[in-house]
Design a protein around this motif. Structure first.
Motif, PDB file in Angstrom:
ATOM      1  N   TRP A  57      -3.899 -13.311  16.703  1.00 57.14           N
ATOM      2  CA  TRP A  57      -2.591 -13.965  16.233  1.00 57.14           C
ATOM      3  C   TRP A  57      -3.026 -15.193  15.269  1.00 57.14           C
ATOM      4  CZ3 TRP A  57       2.090 -12.717  14.936  1.00 57.14           C
ATOM      5  CH2 TRP A  57       3.067 -13.633  14.721  1.00 57.14           C
ATOM      6  N   THR A  58      -3.790 -16.051  15.829  1.00 58.96           N
ATOM      7  CA  THR A  58      -4.153 -17.220  14.988  1.00 58.96           C
ATOM      8  C   THR A  58      -5.376 -16.973  14.329  1.00 58.96           C
ATOM      9  OG1 THR A  58      -5.146 -18.055  17.070  1.00 58.96           O
ATOM     10  CG2 THR A  58      -2.847 -18.769  16.484  1.00 58.96           C
ATOM     11  N   GLY A  59      -6.363 -15.943  14.940  1.00 57.04           N
ATOM     12  CA  GLY A  59      -7.496 -15.973  14.377  1.00 57.04           C
ATOM     13  C   GLY A  59      -7.460 -15.358  13.159  1.00 57.04           C
ATOM     14  N   ILE A  60      -6.762 -14.218  13.036  1.00 56.92           N
ATOM     15  CA  ILE A  60      -6.591 -13.694  11.481  1.00 56.92           C
ATOM     16  C   ILE A  60      -6.176 -14.729  10.227  1.00 56.92           C
ATOM     17  CG2 ILE A  60      -5.437 -11.940  10.265  1.00 56.92           C
ATOM     18  CD1 ILE A  60      -5.496 -10.328  12.993  1.00 56.92           C
ATOM     19  N   ASP A  61      -5.210 -15.466  10.837  1.00 54.62           N
ATOM     20  CA  ASP A  61      -4.697 -16.649  10.018  1.00 54.62           C
ATOM     21  C   ASP A  61      -5.995 -17.483   9.427  1.00 54.62           C
ATOM     22  OD1 ASP A  61      -2.447 -15.084  10.243  1.00 54.62           O
ATOM     23  OD2 ASP A  61      -1.561 -16.625  11.475  1.00 54.62           O
ATOM     24  N   SER A  62      -6.361 -18.185  10.579  1.00 55.65           N
ATOM     25  CA  SER A  62      -7.305 -19.553  10.334  1.00 55.65           C
ATOM     26  C   SER A  62      -8.576 -19.070   9.737  1.00 55.65           C
ATOM     27  CB  SER A  62      -7.256 -19.914  11.793  1.00 55.65           C
ATOM     28  OG  SER A  62      -8.018 -19.159  12.468  1.00 55.65           O
ATOM     29  N   TYR A  63      -9.159 -18.037   9.684  1.00 58.27           N
ATOM     30  CA  TYR A  63     -10.456 -17.546   9.219  1.00 58.27           C
ATOM     31  C   TYR A  63     -10.554 -18.142   7.719  1.00 58.27           C
ATOM     32  CZ  TYR A  63     -14.855 -15.793   7.893  1.00 58.27           C
ATOM     33  OH  TYR A  63     -16.121 -15.470   7.391  1.00 58.27           O
ATOM     34  N   VAL A  64     -11.752 -18.939   7.739  1.00 61.38           N
ATOM     35  CA  VAL A  64     -12.227 -19.593   6.324  1.00 61.38           C
ATOM     36  C   VAL A  64     -13.765 -19.402   6.346  1.00 61.38           C
ATOM     37  CG1 VAL A  64     -12.566 -21.553   5.016  1.00 61.38           C
ATOM     38  CG2 VAL A  64     -10.357 -21.268   6.075  1.00 61.38           C
ATOM     39  N   ALA A  65     -14.315 -18.846   5.250  1.00 62.59           N
ATOM     40  CA  ALA A  65     -15.762 -18.368   5.346  1.00 62.59           C
ATOM     41  C   ALA A  65     -16.338 -19.739   5.716  1.00 62.59           C
ATOM     42  CB  ALA A  65     -15.997 -18.033   3.960  1.00 62.59           C
ATOM     43  N   PRO A  66     -17.507 -19.665   6.443  1.00 56.17           N
ATOM     44  CA  PRO A  66     -18.298 -20.786   6.728  1.00 56.17           C
ATOM     45  C   PRO A  66     -19.014 -21.381   5.582  1.00 56.17           C
ATOM     46  CG  PRO A  66     -18.666 -19.108   8.446  1.00 56.17           C
ATOM     47  CD  PRO A  66     -17.899 -18.472   7.079  1.00 56.17           C
ATOM     48  N   SER A 117      -9.473 -12.458   5.196  1.00 55.47           N
ATOM     49  CA  SER A 117      -9.747 -12.938   6.475  1.00 55.47           C
ATOM     50  C   SER A 117     -11.528 -12.692   6.733  1.00 55.47           C
ATOM     51  CB  SER A 117      -8.870 -12.252   7.395  1.00 55.47           C
ATOM     52  OG  SER A 117      -9.033 -12.853   8.580  1.00 55.47           O
ATOM     53  N   SER A 118     -11.455 -12.531   7.968  1.00 61.14           N
ATOM     54  CA  SER A 118     -12.802 -12.236   8.193  1.00 61.14           C
ATOM     55  C   SER A 118     -13.710 -10.965   7.826  1.00 61.14           C
ATOM     56  CB  SER A 118     -13.056 -12.294   9.898  1.00 61.14           C
ATOM     57  OG  SER A 118     -14.194 -11.503  10.335  1.00 61.14           O
ATOM     58  N   PRO A 119     -14.963 -11.077   7.643  1.00 65.14           N
ATOM     59  CA  PRO A 119     -15.689  -9.750   6.987  1.00 65.14           C
ATOM     60  C   PRO A 119     -15.538  -8.574   7.778  1.00 65.14           C
ATOM     61  CG  PRO A 119     -16.940 -11.727   6.974  1.00 65.14           C
ATOM     62  CD  PRO A 119     -15.723 -12.106   7.969  1.00 65.14           C
TER      63      PRO A 119
END
Length: 345
Positions: free
Chosen positions: A188-197, A231-233
């Motif tokens: 729920w939060t991880g999809i939103d908060s992903y920013v590429a390292p 979002s994430s790869p």
């Protein structure tokens, strides 16, 4: 007499500059404390030893080096040690202290700390929303037909689901509804908060920043085209969603354009917002370089509808239905190029 004066003058210059390519000697114009990062003012030599007798590579003017330590012999500074345990002159005539690689002030500034999510992490999904959370919800509700936009059918299906599970019937998916659907709180939060390292350092130059950006884009290769997604790869993206995550990896934050807002209604066409940004420098098509952004018009209009990352050799990496892939810069699906924008200068 004049000959002696001239010879003395030349010897004095030699004492300051040394001999060879940027060897230099320690003197009042040398660094006595660690400058942290230096930028080469001239072509200089790297050495394998602190006495600077065993030659290594040359470093051209305008490059950056991370300095670990100032090497001294007695009270005399003899060299600067780099983070790769090689040695360069400490002479300020050859190297200058700097904060590191940076774009001119009027363009997007390069960040050297991890970029933070811009927007509300854990947002409620409503009609008109797109993106990965919508994609999950529509598949769960049986309303996904290849286009992840929260439509009326999804809204109605969610209302029925909420009624069956004694939840507040709104047709919107908040965290409680999301969890009842069987999805995790982490997602729920991880999809939103992903920013590429961040994959590049202040002491690395333009080329390294471009390669960090392109490397991140390649991490999505083969994933599906999903509108409004960034979002994430592990997921798909759309065209500007791919570009935004690639920018993050290179240290560029194009806020208020953001990965979170990309899923919100009205943000589907962030390719248009990037094209309109005055913080990207537009360059002539014939001057395109690896790492530039390529923008495309919708056929028959002057409306921006697509953006890709130029790889060189007339190829781009892009998200275009049905997936993220490498393609020619022009093909039968999109060939009307609006222009080129440069990210790193």
């Amino acid at each position: 007499m004049k000959l002696r004066v001239k010879l003395a003058f030349l010897l004095g210059i030699g004492a300051v500059l040394g001999t060879g390519v940027g060897i230099g000697t320690a003197n009042a114009s040398s660094f006595t404390t660690n400058p942290g990062i230096v930028k080469t003012k001239k072509t200089i030599r790297l050495y394998k030893d602190s006495a600077r007798t065993a030659k290594a590579a040359l470093v051209k003017k305008g490059n950056f080096l991370k300095i670990n330590d100032v090497v001294k012999k007695g009270n005399q500074v003899t060299a600067l040690e780099t983070n790769h345990h090689q040695y360069i002159t400490a002479n300020r005539a050859f190297v200058a202290k700097t904060k590191g690689y940076q774009n001119p002030k009027r363009y997007y500034q390069v960040h050297y700390q991890q970029i933070k999510p811009y927007g509300q992490v854990g947002y409620t999904v409503k009609r008109g929303f797109e993106g990965i959370k919508t994609w999950y919800i529509m598949r769960k509700m049986g309303t996904f037909g290849g286009y992840d936009k929260y439509n009326q059918a999804t809204y109605n299906a969610v209302k029925r689901f909420q009624s069956r599970h004694h939840l507040k019937v709104t047709g919107n998916v908040n965290e409680a509804t999301w969890l009842k659907m069987g999805f995790s709180r982490k997602a729920w939060t991880g999809i939103d908060s992903y920013v590429a390292p961040l994959k590049v350092h202040a002491w690395q130059g333009r080329k390294a920043h471009i390669e960090a950006m392109i490397h991140q884009a390649y991490r999505y290769m083969g994933n599906p085209y999903l509108v409004g997604s960034s979002s994430s790869p592990k997921y798909g993206t759309d065209c500007s969603g791919l570009v935004m995550q690639a920018l993050y990896a290179g240290g560029i934050n194009p806020a208020p354009i953001s990965a979170i807002h990309h899923a919100f209604p009205g943000n589907e066409w962030n390719s248009r917002n990037l094209w309109a940004s005055k913080k990207l420098m537009h360059v002539a098509y014939n001057h395109r370089q690896r790492g530039d952004l390529v923008f495309y018009y919708q056929p028959g209009t002057h409306t921006i509808w697509h953006v890709a990352i130029y790889l060189g050799g007339n190829r781009v990496i892009e998200s275009w239905p049905p997936r993220i892939m490498v393609q020619p810069i022009r093909n039968g699906q999109r060939s009307d190029i609006a222009g080129i924008a440069r990210v790193f200068h």
